[in-house]
Design a protein around this motif. Structure first.
Motif, PDB file in Angstrom:
ATOM      1  N   ASP A 316       0.848  -1.195   0.000  1.00 60.28           N
ATOM      2  CA  ASP A 316       0.000   0.000   0.000  1.00 60.28           C
ATOM      3  C   ASP A 316       0.888   1.252   0.000  1.00 60.28           C
ATOM      4  O   ASP A 316       1.839   1.347   0.772  1.00 60.28           O
ATOM      5  N   GLU A 317       0.566   2.207  -0.848  1.00 57.73           N
ATOM      6  CA  GLU A 317       1.379   3.417  -0.947  1.00 57.73           C
ATOM      7  C   GLU A 317       1.361   4.252   0.329  1.00 57.73           C
ATOM      8  O   GLU A 317       2.224   5.104   0.549  1.00 57.73           O
ATOM      9  N   VAL A 321       6.351   1.739   6.554  1.00 55.59           N
ATOM     10  CA  VAL A 321       7.248   0.704   7.071  1.00 55.59           C
ATOM     11  C   VAL A 321       8.211   0.239   5.984  1.00 55.59           C
ATOM     12  O   VAL A 321       7.792  -0.031   4.848  1.00 55.59           O
ATOM     13  N   ASP A 322       9.480   0.122   6.319  1.00 62.50           N
ATOM     14  CA  ASP A 322      10.489  -0.420   5.405  1.00 62.50           C
ATOM     15  C   ASP A 322      10.553  -1.932   5.644  1.00 62.50           C
ATOM     16  O   ASP A 322      11.336  -2.420   6.456  1.00 62.50           O
ATOM     17  N   TRP A 323       9.720  -2.674   4.933  1.00 59.71           N
ATOM     18  CA  TRP A 323       9.620  -4.109   5.171  1.00 59.71           C
ATOM     19  C   TRP A 323      10.900  -4.845   4.759  1.00 59.71           C
ATOM     20  O   TRP A 323      11.261  -5.854   5.369  1.00 59.71           O
ATOM     21  N   ASP A 324      11.603  -4.347   3.760  1.00 63.33           N
ATOM     22  CA  ASP A 324      12.872  -4.976   3.369  1.00 63.33           C
ATOM     23  C   ASP A 324      13.894  -4.874   4.502  1.00 63.33           C
ATOM     24  O   ASP A 324      14.627  -5.825   4.783  1.00 63.33           O
TER      25      ASP A 324
END
Length: 426
Positions: A316-317, A321-324
């Motif tokens: 979602d834009e 959160v920086d999931w990487d």
């Protein structure tokens, strides 16, 4: 000889010389109250416990590293004698008697000129209890009576209303993860004194049943994809009731500042010129895993844990959160509000490098009687949530600590009655 009762009195020791002889466990227990009273404290002892030494290091007391000597009580208002040397205790007690210094003795209460009551405090009230009769003092009964009174003042079962005018305002109270026993003492006291309570769905609902009939309870529930009270309406209600001179409690689940919009409400109140007190609460991000037998950190397994909101999917834009980056961490990941997005979250973590076999635990209705734990892995969690019908509210724990908790649970012959861990399903 007539056995007269002790005369109760409150000593104002601020800035006055107090001597403590002996640096062991008794001194460790008594010193904090003397420090809080503002006393000018000198410790006389060749040794001290680590906690007492920390008080010295912090500059709260002075320490003369030697045994008691005649003259140590000069210019003293109060003395606590707590050594394991009976002869030194007797000599110090005799000096106190000659100098007319009130003296407490841990080894021989009958030889003392003062006794330390069992004390407790509740919002400006100090409760001090002494018990004495033909059979002598009964410190355990004193402590039990004190505890009963203080608990009653805390939870409102002992009616002690304020008779001075209260300043209108709002208290943002973190109610904890759901178990009513896990609200803080201060939060429970403020709740007992409230005129209006604006309560979240995830707050400790059982506490609302204890409120007196005159208390107005406003439902501020936010049901996922269902009914909710808009934040603007909540802010308006807080301001309206506070301006009307009522004591208002905004009762939230967990902690007000952990995904609780507490700062938004504080800012609205500040803009309206309304005083606000923030009472921290036990966050579900730590307490719910603990209640299910999962430590969020564990030596040799996880040196960090990260708490993240899962209410917005990784793709979602709107996601911040920086999931990487989270996928590259080796520690524990705790996801709140993420049940319906856990499939997408798991895929993002695996795509970022987290192993598909990483353990996952979902704890639904944590710390309540309905608590249940469902285990899976990143590879299987999406289908497991559907198969097991896991629903919000649920805390999701991702990482090797899930298996640490599982090993500990397997070693227990029965479920832990404190954490109320009802078992695991896969």
């Amino acid at each position: 000889m007539v056995d007269h009762p002790a005369y109760p009195v409150g000593l104002r020791l601020s800035g006055r010389r107090v001597v403590v002889i002996g640096g062991g466990q008794v001194a460790q227990r008594r010193l904090p109250a003397l420090i809080a009273a503002g006393a000018d404290i000198t410790l006389v002892s060749p040794s001290a416990t680590a906690s007492v030494e920390a008080m010295v290091t912090a500059g709260e007391i002075r320490w003369e590293r030697r045994r008691y000597a005649e003259g140590d009580l000069a210019e003293t208002w109060y003395v606590l004698i707590a050594t394991t040397d009976p002869e030194a205790n007797a000599r110090a007690s005799a000096e106190a008697e000659r100098a007319r210094v009130w003296c407490v003795r841990s080894d021989d209460a009958d030889a003392a000129t003062a006794w330390t009551p069992a004390t407790g405090r509740s919002e400006g009230v100090t409760v001090a209890v002494l018990t004495a009769g033909p059979q002598g003092r009964d410190p355990r009964r004193s402590a039990a009576v004190r505890d009963a009174i203080v608990e009653g003042l805390h939870n409102g079962t002992i009616a002690a209303p304020h008779h001075r005018t209260r300043t209108p305002g709002v208290a943002l109270v973190g109610g904890g993860p759901g178990d009513p026993d896990l609200i803080t003492v201060r939060g429970r006291r403020l709740l007992a004194e409230a005129d209006v309570v604006i309560a979240d769905r995830l707050g400790p609902r059982d506490l609302l049943a204890e409120l007196p009939p005159h208390v107005e309870v406003i439902d501020a529930a936010k049901i996922p994809y269902g009914r909710f009270m808009a934040q603007e309406a909540i802010n308006a209600a807080l301001i309206e009731h506070a301006r009307a001179g009522r004591a208002v409690v905004r009762l939230k689940g967990g902690d007000p500042y952990v995904f609780g919009r507490g700062m938004e409400e504080l800012e609205a109140l500040a803009e309206a010129g309304i005083p606000c007190t923030v009472v921290p609460g036990i966050s579900s991000s730590i307490s719910v895993p603990g209640a299910a037998g999962i430590p969020v950190t564990h030596r040799g397994v996880a040196h960090e844990f990260t708490v993240v909101s899962g209410h917005v999917a990784p793709e979602d834009e709107r996601s911040l959160v920086d999931w990487d980056a989270l996928a590259r961490l080796r520690g524990t990941l705790v996801v709140l509000m993420g049940v319906d997005k856990i499939g997408a979250i798991a895929r993002a973590l695996v795509a970022g490098g987290r192993a598909p076999h990483t353990p996952v635990a979902l704890i639904q209705e944590g710390t309540t009687a309905s608590q249940r734990r469902v285990d899976a892995t990143l590879a299987t969690v999406a289908e497991t949530v559907v198969a097991e019908d896991v629903r919000p509210p649920a805390v999701i724990v991702i990482g090797e600590v899930v298996e640490v908790g599982a090993r500990a649970a397997a070693a227990r012959p029965t479920a832990d009655p404190v954490t109320r861990c009802p078992g695991r399903t896969r």
